[in-house]
Motif scaffolding. Structure first.
Motif, PDB file in Angstrom:
ATOM      1  N   LYS A 262      64.226   3.971 -67.451  1.00  0.00           N
ATOM      2  CA  LYS A 262      63.808   5.375 -67.355  1.00  0.00           C
ATOM      3  C   LYS A 262      65.018   6.303 -67.366  1.00  0.00           C
ATOM      4  CE  LYS A 262      60.156   4.153 -64.014  1.00  0.00           C
ATOM      5  NZ  LYS A 262      58.892   4.663 -64.514  1.00  0.00           N
ATOM      6  N   ASP A 263      66.167   5.794 -67.795  1.00  0.00           N
ATOM      7  CA  ASP A 263      67.401   6.596 -67.787  1.00  0.00           C
ATOM      8  C   ASP A 263      67.135   8.020 -68.293  1.00  0.00           C
ATOM      9  OD1 ASP A 263      69.842   7.848 -68.612  1.00  0.00           O
ATOM     10  OD2 ASP A 263      70.814   5.889 -68.503  1.00  0.00           O
ATOM     11  N   PRO A 264      67.403   9.033 -67.443  1.00  0.00           N
ATOM     12  CA  PRO A 264      67.033  10.408 -67.805  1.00  0.00           C
ATOM     13  C   PRO A 264      67.768  10.935 -69.038  1.00  0.00           C
ATOM     14  CG  PRO A 264      68.439  10.372 -65.854  1.00  0.00           C
ATOM     15  CD  PRO A 264      68.067   8.955 -66.135  1.00  0.00           C
ATOM     16  N   ILE A 265      68.923  10.369 -69.339  1.00  0.00           N
ATOM     17  CA  ILE A 265      69.704  10.891 -70.473  1.00  0.00           C
ATOM     18  C   ILE A 265      69.216  10.292 -71.789  1.00  0.00           C
ATOM     19  CG2 ILE A 265      72.044  11.128 -71.409  1.00  0.00           C
ATOM     20  CD1 ILE A 265      73.080  11.075 -68.538  1.00  0.00           C
ATOM     21  N   THR A 266      69.111   8.960 -71.833  1.00  0.00           N
ATOM     22  CA  THR A 266      68.672   8.335 -73.087  1.00  0.00           C
ATOM     23  C   THR A 266      67.211   8.684 -73.406  1.00  0.00           C
ATOM     24  OG1 THR A 266      68.222   6.329 -71.850  1.00  0.00           O
ATOM     25  CG2 THR A 266      70.304   6.402 -73.041  1.00  0.00           C
ATOM     26  N   THR A 267      66.377   8.790 -72.382  1.00  0.00           N
ATOM     27  CA  THR A 267      64.961   9.093 -72.659  1.00  0.00           C
ATOM     28  C   THR A 267      64.802  10.539 -73.152  1.00  0.00           C
ATOM     29  OG1 THR A 267      64.587   9.617 -70.333  1.00  0.00           O
ATOM     30  CG2 THR A 267      63.964   7.414 -71.040  1.00  0.00           C
ATOM     31  N   TRP A 268      65.620  11.440 -72.598  1.00  0.00           N
ATOM     32  CA  TRP A 268      65.521  12.844 -73.047  1.00  0.00           C
ATOM     33  C   TRP A 268      65.979  12.958 -74.502  1.00  0.00           C
ATOM     34  CZ3 TRP A 268      62.750  16.739 -72.260  1.00  0.00           C
ATOM     35  CH2 TRP A 268      63.120  18.017 -72.692  1.00  0.00           C
ATOM     36  N   LYS A 269      67.064  12.265 -74.819  1.00  0.00           N
ATOM     37  CA  LYS A 269      67.555  12.289 -76.201  1.00  0.00           C
ATOM     38  C   LYS A 269      66.477  11.747 -77.158  1.00  0.00           C
ATOM     39  CE  LYS A 269      71.213   9.953 -78.841  1.00  0.00           C
ATOM     40  NZ  LYS A 269      72.503   9.249 -78.665  1.00  0.00           N
ATOM     41  N   ALA A 270      65.869  10.616 -76.794  1.00  0.00           N
ATOM     42  CA  ALA A 270      64.844  10.009 -77.659  1.00  0.00           C
ATOM     43  C   ALA A 270      63.671  10.972 -77.867  1.00  0.00           C
ATOM     44  CB  ALA A 270      64.362   8.695 -77.044  1.00  0.00           C
ATOM     45  N   GLY A 276      61.914  16.315 -83.154  1.00  0.00           N
ATOM     46  CA  GLY A 276      62.616  17.058 -84.206  1.00  0.00           C
ATOM     47  C   GLY A 276      63.402  18.254 -83.668  1.00  0.00           C
ATOM     48  N   ILE A 277      63.717  18.234 -82.378  1.00  0.00           N
ATOM     49  CA  ILE A 277      64.458  19.353 -81.780  1.00  0.00           C
ATOM     50  C   ILE A 277      65.919  19.329 -82.217  1.00  0.00           C
ATOM     51  CG2 ILE A 277      65.420  20.062 -79.540  1.00  0.00           C
ATOM     52  CD1 ILE A 277      62.705  20.033 -78.425  1.00  0.00           C
ATOM     53  N   ALA A 278      66.477  18.145 -82.322  1.00  0.00           N
ATOM     54  CA  ALA A 278      67.871  18.016 -82.769  1.00  0.00           C
ATOM     55  C   ALA A 278      68.057  16.629 -83.358  1.00  0.00           C
ATOM     56  CB  ALA A 278      68.819  18.226 -81.589  1.00  0.00           C
ATOM     57  N   THR A 279      69.121  16.468 -84.116  1.00  0.00           N
ATOM     58  CA  THR A 279      69.357  15.171 -84.769  1.00  0.00           C
ATOM     59  C   THR A 279      70.229  14.295 -83.874  1.00  0.00           C
ATOM     60  OG1 THR A 279      71.384  15.950 -85.803  1.00  0.00           O
ATOM     61  CG2 THR A 279      69.317  16.272 -87.040  1.00  0.00           C
ATOM     62  N   ALA A 280      70.226  13.003 -84.191  1.00  0.00           N
ATOM     63  CA  ALA A 280      71.065  12.075 -83.423  1.00  0.00           C
ATOM     64  C   ALA A 280      72.526  12.491 -83.535  1.00  0.00           C
ATOM     65  CB  ALA A 280      70.850  10.652 -83.934  1.00  0.00           C
ATOM     66  N   GLU A 282      73.737  15.502 -83.758  1.00  0.00           N
ATOM     67  CA  GLU A 282      74.009  16.616 -82.826  1.00  0.00           C
ATOM     68  C   GLU A 282      74.214  16.097 -81.401  1.00  0.00           C
ATOM     69  OE1 GLU A 282      71.827  20.649 -83.908  1.00  0.00           O
ATOM     70  OE2 GLU A 282      70.546  18.949 -84.441  1.00  0.00           O
ATOM     71  N   PHE A 283      73.437  15.079 -81.057  1.00  0.00           N
ATOM     72  CA  PHE A 283      73.606  14.494 -79.729  1.00  0.00           C
ATOM     73  C   PHE A 283      74.949  13.784 -79.609  1.00  0.00           C
ATOM     74  CE2 PHE A 283      69.037  15.192 -79.478  1.00  0.00           C
ATOM     75  CZ  PHE A 283      68.946  15.717 -78.192  1.00  0.00           C
ATOM     76  N   ASP A 284      75.355  13.103 -80.704  1.00  0.00           N
ATOM     77  CA  ASP A 284      76.661  12.413 -80.693  1.00  0.00           C
ATOM     78  C   ASP A 284      77.771  13.419 -80.426  1.00  0.00           C
ATOM     79  OD1 ASP A 284      75.377  10.096 -81.227  1.00  0.00           O
ATOM     80  OD2 ASP A 284      75.909   9.995 -83.357  1.00  0.00           O
ATOM     81  N   GLU A 285      77.639  14.584 -81.047  1.00  0.00           N
ATOM     82  CA  GLU A 285      78.654  15.630 -80.871  1.00  0.00           C
ATOM     83  C   GLU A 285      78.731  16.077 -79.407  1.00  0.00           C
ATOM     84  OE1 GLU A 285      78.517  19.463 -83.166  1.00  0.00           O
ATOM     85  OE2 GLU A 285      78.469  17.980 -84.810  1.00  0.00           O
ATOM     86  N   MET A 286      77.548  16.237 -78.793  1.00  0.00           N
ATOM     87  CA  MET A 286      77.530  16.664 -77.383  1.00  0.00           C
ATOM     88  C   MET A 286      78.124  15.589 -76.485  1.00  0.00           C
ATOM     89  SD  MET A 286      74.041  18.756 -76.694  1.00  0.00           S
ATOM     90  CE  MET A 286      72.963  17.703 -77.621  1.00  0.00           C
ATOM     91  N   GLU A 287      77.835  14.327 -76.829  1.00  0.00           N
ATOM     92  CA  GLU A 287      78.404  13.203 -76.072  1.00  0.00           C
ATOM     93  C   GLU A 287      79.927  13.248 -76.133  1.00  0.00           C
ATOM     94  OE1 GLU A 287      77.594  10.495 -74.350  1.00  0.00           O
ATOM     95  OE2 GLU A 287      75.482  11.023 -74.244  1.00  0.00           O
ATOM     96  N   ALA A 288      80.442  13.459 -77.364  1.00  0.00           N
ATOM     97  CA  ALA A 288      81.899  13.475 -77.549  1.00  0.00           C
ATOM     98  C   ALA A 288      82.510  14.629 -76.756  1.00  0.00           C
ATOM     99  CB  ALA A 288      82.220  13.595 -79.042  1.00  0.00           C
ATOM    100  N   ALA A 289      81.829  15.781 -76.756  1.00  0.00           N
ATOM    101  CA  ALA A 289      82.352  16.943 -76.028  1.00  0.00           C
ATOM    102  C   ALA A 289      82.356  16.653 -74.521  1.00  0.00           C
ATOM    103  CB  ALA A 289      81.500  18.172 -76.328  1.00  0.00           C
ATOM    104  N   ALA A 290      81.314  15.977 -74.028  1.00  0.00           N
ATOM    105  CA  ALA A 290      81.251  15.639 -72.595  1.00  0.00           C
ATOM    106  C   ALA A 290      82.393  14.692 -72.236  1.00  0.00           C
ATOM    107  CB  ALA A 290      79.899  15.004 -72.264  1.00  0.00           C
ATOM    108  N   ASN A 291      82.635  13.726 -73.119  1.00  0.00           N
ATOM    109  CA  ASN A 291      83.746  12.781 -72.918  1.00  0.00           C
ATOM    110  C   ASN A 291      85.075  13.485 -72.830  1.00  0.00           C
ATOM    111  OD1 ASN A 291      83.445  10.061 -72.614  1.00  0.00           O
ATOM    112  ND2 ASN A 291      82.771   9.782 -74.740  1.00  0.00           N
TER     113      ASN A 291
END
Ligand code: TPP
Length: 329
Positions: A262-270, A276-280, A282-291
């Protein structure tokens, strides 16, 4: 679904909390961070959804598992990591560490180490707001363990009697250190304790950021309309031990695995990708920025100066009396 901007903002913040805390665990292993360290990993949706539903000047007081709340409120991650490293550039000038993140300019009045002892502070903040005729509400955040403590019951009662603008938010992660909820609480639906004080209580899925946001929005409307306090219960789970020294003998690996699904991050992304809110990408980009932000906070903390020895006695009293300079004996 919610609008794209909000959906991505929630993801960005949850990912940042996760990456930041992974860096905390590393820093602890390298002995860069000392003292207690309670990670919030697994509970990110609660902080991001609930705090996201407040106004920026609503007051927050929270418990020692406070990293996620501070990041959700928008405290500077450099100052937070520096606080963990005990550096002068930390948000509490390196004096507080993990359990005492604070920033008055953000109406974030701190993490508190004593279980349940900070709830009366939220009541006081709410009383001040009501007395001055301001629109500010106060949110107190605490674990399920706090609900068996006198501070919890006294605070709910007083807030109810005076119809104070407070949201009491329980993060029910099923354990109070190594004690399972069913062993220390007479009921498992803790929001039902609201009935004892004649106030509104509601539970929500704490692994779902949207559910956290919507339940808190409803509570905010209720409170701001002058109906008195609300008791919210997030049903959530921490994926790591209580603190860094926890062999976790009190729960099974299967149970932890069940909740990780039930991981809140992976489930929200899925959910967002599917809607169709955002593409994978776009999420990768946000992940990289968080890193990047988490890594930069480590660099900032590492390179920051230690507090000066001459400041050792500073910040002990609001108005220092007598000698404040440290005198080596
Ligand atoms: C008044 C008080 N009693 C005991 C402790 C020791 N203690 C630290 S954390 C903790 C468990 C609290 O659990 P919970 O409120 O459910 O929060 P969680 O750690 O699960 O987030 C206890 C008993 C304390 N810090 N303060």
């Amino acid at each position: 679904m919610v609008d794209k901007q909000l959906a991505l903002e929630w993801y960005r913040k949850m990912a940042l909390i996760r990456r930041f805390e992974e860096k905390c665990a590393e820093g602890y292993a390298y002995a860069k961070i000392g003292g207690f360290l309670h990670l919030y990993i697994g509970q990110e949706a609660v902080a991001v959804g609930a705090i996201g539903a407040l106004n920026d000047d609503d007051d927050i007081v929270t418990h020692y598992r406070d990293h996620g709340h501070a990041i959700a409120r928008g405290l500077d991650t450099n100052a937070l990591m520096a606080e963990l490293y005990g550096k002068a550039t930390g948000c509490s000038k390196g004096r507080g560490g993990s359990m005492h993140f604070a920033d008055a300019s953000k109406h974030f009045w701190g993490g508190y180490a004593l279980v349940g002892a900070h709830l009366p502070l939220a009541v006081g903040l709410a009383m001040a707001s009501q007395y001055k005729g301001e629109n500010r509400l106060a949110m107190a955040i605490f674990g399920d363990g706090s609900t068996n403590n006198g501070g919890f019951h006294e605070s709910l009662n007083m807030a109810a009697v005076f119809k104070l603008p407070v949201i009491f938010l329980i993060e029910n992660n099923l354990y109070s250190m190594g004690v399972a909820l069913h062993r220390d609480s007479s009921i498992s639906d803790l929001y039902k304790r609201a009935a004892s004080y004649g106030i509104h209580g509601e539970a929500f899925d704490g692994m779902d950021v949207q559910a956290a946001y919507e339940a808190t929005k409803r509570a905010v409307e209720h409170v701001r309309a002058g109906n008195g306090p609300v008791l919210l219960e997030a049903k959530t789970y921490r994926f790591r031990g209580h603190s860094m020294a926890d062999p976790e003998m009190y729960r099974s690996k299967e149970e932890v695995e069940f909740w990780k699904q039930k991981d809140p991050i992976t489930t929200w992304k899925a959910r967002c990708v599917e809607a169709g809110i955002a593409t994978a990408a776009e999420f990768d980009e946000m992940e990289a920025a968080a890193n990047r932000e988490a890594e930069e906070s480590v660099k900032f903390a590492d390179e920051s100066p230690e507090p000066e020895l001459s400041t050792l006695c500073d910040y002990i009293y609001a108005n220092p009396i007598g000698q404040t300079e440290y005198q080596p004996v």
